[in-house]
Design a protein around this motif. Sequence first.
Motif, PDB file in Angstrom:
ATOM      1  N   VAL A  88       0.204  -7.261  -5.825  1.00 46.86           N
ATOM      2  CA  VAL A  88       0.255  -6.034  -6.510  1.00 46.86           C
ATOM      3  C   VAL A  88      -1.059  -5.290  -6.278  1.00 46.86           C
ATOM      4  CG1 VAL A  88       0.447  -4.870  -8.765  1.00 46.86           C
ATOM      5  CG2 VAL A  88       1.765  -6.856  -8.449  1.00 46.86           C
ATOM      6  N   ALA A  89      -1.027  -4.003  -5.962  1.00 47.34           N
ATOM      7  CA  ALA A  89      -2.037  -3.144  -5.750  1.00 47.34           C
ATOM      8  C   ALA A  89      -2.168  -2.243  -6.984  1.00 47.34           C
ATOM      9  CB  ALA A  89      -2.001  -2.494  -4.465  1.00 47.34           C
ATOM     10  N   GLN A 111      -0.520  13.831  -3.575  1.00 47.06           N
ATOM     11  CA  GLN A 111       0.134  12.692  -4.198  1.00 47.06           C
ATOM     12  C   GLN A 111       1.413  12.607  -3.231  1.00 47.06           C
ATOM     13  OE1 GLN A 111       0.451  13.233  -8.844  1.00 47.06           O
ATOM     14  NE2 GLN A 111       0.301  15.376  -8.072  1.00 47.06           N
ATOM     15  N   ILE A 112       1.976  13.464  -2.514  1.00 43.87           N
ATOM     16  CA  ILE A 112       3.161  12.971  -1.696  1.00 43.87           C
ATOM     17  C   ILE A 112       2.485  11.910  -0.784  1.00 43.87           C
ATOM     18  CG2 ILE A 112       4.532  13.597  -0.011  1.00 43.87           C
ATOM     19  CD1 ILE A 112       5.309  15.980  -1.468  1.00 43.87           C
ATOM     20  N   GLU A 131       3.865   8.225   0.176  1.00 46.71           N
ATOM     21  CA  GLU A 131       4.444   7.758   1.470  1.00 46.71           C
ATOM     22  C   GLU A 131       3.638   6.523   2.037  1.00 46.71           C
ATOM     23  OE1 GLU A 131       5.973  11.944   3.203  1.00 46.71           O
ATOM     24  OE2 GLU A 131       3.767  11.684   3.451  1.00 46.71           O
ATOM     25  N   ALA A 132       2.116   6.443   1.858  1.00 51.07           N
ATOM     26  CA  ALA A 132       1.289   5.344   1.914  1.00 51.07           C
ATOM     27  C   ALA A 132       1.662   3.921   1.306  1.00 51.07           C
ATOM     28  CB  ALA A 132      -0.250   5.512   1.783  1.00 51.07           C
ATOM     29  N   ALA A 133       2.228   4.261  -0.010  1.00 52.88           N
ATOM     30  CA  ALA A 133       2.628   2.988  -0.731  1.00 52.88           C
ATOM     31  C   ALA A 133       3.937   2.651  -0.307  1.00 52.88           C
ATOM     32  CB  ALA A 133       2.756   3.712  -2.056  1.00 52.88           C
ATOM     33  N   ASP A 165       9.209   1.579  -5.100  1.00 51.90           N
ATOM     34  CA  ASP A 165       9.715   0.715  -6.174  1.00 51.90           C
ATOM     35  C   ASP A 165      10.200   1.387  -7.540  1.00 51.90           C
ATOM     36  OD1 ASP A 165       9.119  -1.093  -8.640  1.00 51.90           O
ATOM     37  OD2 ASP A 165       9.268  -2.498  -7.125  1.00 51.90           O
ATOM     38  N   GLY A 166      11.446   0.757  -7.727  1.00 47.26           N
ATOM     39  CA  GLY A 166      12.067   1.621  -8.784  1.00 47.26           C
ATOM     40  C   GLY A 166      11.261   1.719 -10.218  1.00 47.26           C
TER      41      GLY A 166
END
Length: 614
Positions: free
Chosen positions: A62-63, A398-399, A403-405, A413-414
């Motif tokens: 987890v990050a 933020q986008i 996108e990096a995540a 992730d939901g």
Amino acid sequence: MPEKGKDAPTDAPRDGADAGSSAAEAYVVKDPEAFARNVARMLEQLGKAAAAWVEPREKGEVADTLSEPMADMVKTFSKVGEYWLADPKRAIEAQTSLLTGYFGMWTESVKRMSGETAEPRPKTTDKRFSDPDWDNNPFFEFLKNAYFITSDWANRLVADSQGLDEHTRHKAAFYMRQITSALSPANFLATNPELYKEMVASNGANLVRGMHMLAEDIAAGRGELKLRQSDASKFAVGDNIAVSPGKVIAQNDICQIIQYAPSTETVLKRPLMIVPPWINKFYILDLNPKKSFIKWAVDQGQTVFVVSWVNPDKRHARKDWEAYSREGISFALDVIEQATGEREVNAIGYCVGGTLLAATLALHAQEKDTRIASATLFTTQTDFTHAGDLKVFVDHDQIAAIEAAMEKNGYLDGSRMATAFNMLRASDLIWPYVVNNYLKGKDPMPFDLLYWNSDATRMPAANHSFYLRNCYLENNLAQGRMKLAGKTLKLGRVKIPIYNLAAKEDHIAPARSAYLGGRLFGGDVTFVMAGSGHIAGVINPPEAGKYQFWSDGPEGADFDQWVEGAKQTPGSWWPHWQAWIRAQSDAEVPARKPGGGKLKPIEDAPGSYVRVRV
């Protein structure tokens, strides 16, 4: 320890000194030894919760994702602070306004405690402050009033800040609401009379149960808090939720196509295709037989087909909007034609499913594909100018972070989307459950809607990036700049009849936004506004007799003029929509079995794709 003195307000329930003593008793620990044991057990459970949070981080599973939104919040508030600190006179006026509120509150509190006549106390309808001691106990009343004065002042600071661009002001107001909601005295053990009395009455056993639940929820979220809003043990998809009879008659990589069994001898010749959002699961339309829009539509003589989207994983990372249009909507149209022999269908799109449907209609208009003969949009945005609080989460920085995540796993992730949606109504969807679960130590009640709300889905990286950039950030669909399958989409080329349903209190797809988007189509658009919000406004069966809807507003009017001139009708909009559907084509044929004898059913509804949990 807070307690009520003998000079309590005259409207408090009391019978002389006995009432004051009785009220104070509720705040006195009766068994210090048992209380001490429970505090030790609580700390043990809290340690387990901490371990459940730390372990996946130590393993690199987890990050932490808090640093980016926190940095954005600090940057946003710094711009608000710059305005107020730039002029000393302005800063002093702001401080004076807050102090004046405090002094007025203090004066009134002193009057009440000394028995003098004070100004009548306004009664709040805020459910967080429903315990009588918020009004009757001077200590807790002081905390409540101080909270309202401070939070109102802080929100006014944002509202009155000059020189902020619209997006920064929107973010500042949103973040301030989150902070004031989180810092409510109702959220803390020592400042909430109900929690304090609960702790005393149980000698702290409630805290032991609460910390045990906290540890369970962090472990269930694999290092992130998975806040339980409903007793999930009471529901099972396909058993007592999503139970309308039907069959999965086709499937591919991104969806299953469900055809529901008829309940009438004849049905409308033109089938009905439903395109739900992939951000949540389709069974919001089939929670139980009494609430099910799907069952109701079947009972009205509709042949209902539903696109059930896959809960994506790494394999779906590159599935973009074109894939969802071609392999979702176009695939469903092919399947429907095979199963029924009918080429023309009526289509429904809900939320982002409606946005995809609108984009697909614009693509079909260029490709001369006429299979969708009418379209209904449930709480759908095609113009994102007034897209509500979700725009807070969307700017270039933020986008890029999202996108990096998504790059690592190929999906979002939901839990990230679930948290964002819950934050839109934090005072209703976050903090009451934090208080109930972890401080009161009570299990949440079983509630099918909240069970569905917590049944989160992932978002494929390519799909979600396209959606955020083209819709929320650049508003390309409304501006005629969105590209799909190599074609530039123009909603004005869509000439088919549109039933455009908005919800008056919708915080996800605001009614004003849905109305403006509906005016972009080139054909006849029937705009209807339901009472309530994004879910309850749509899922409102006629038998419930709830809410109302507005229709037949003046043509060509702006939104406010339309609302003022519209006709209000009590109850559900569903019969109004059914009449509209029949007005498009009311030819009937004998009822059709799932698959129509041409497609072999794969499995029973609701299928396997919808059962995959995050």
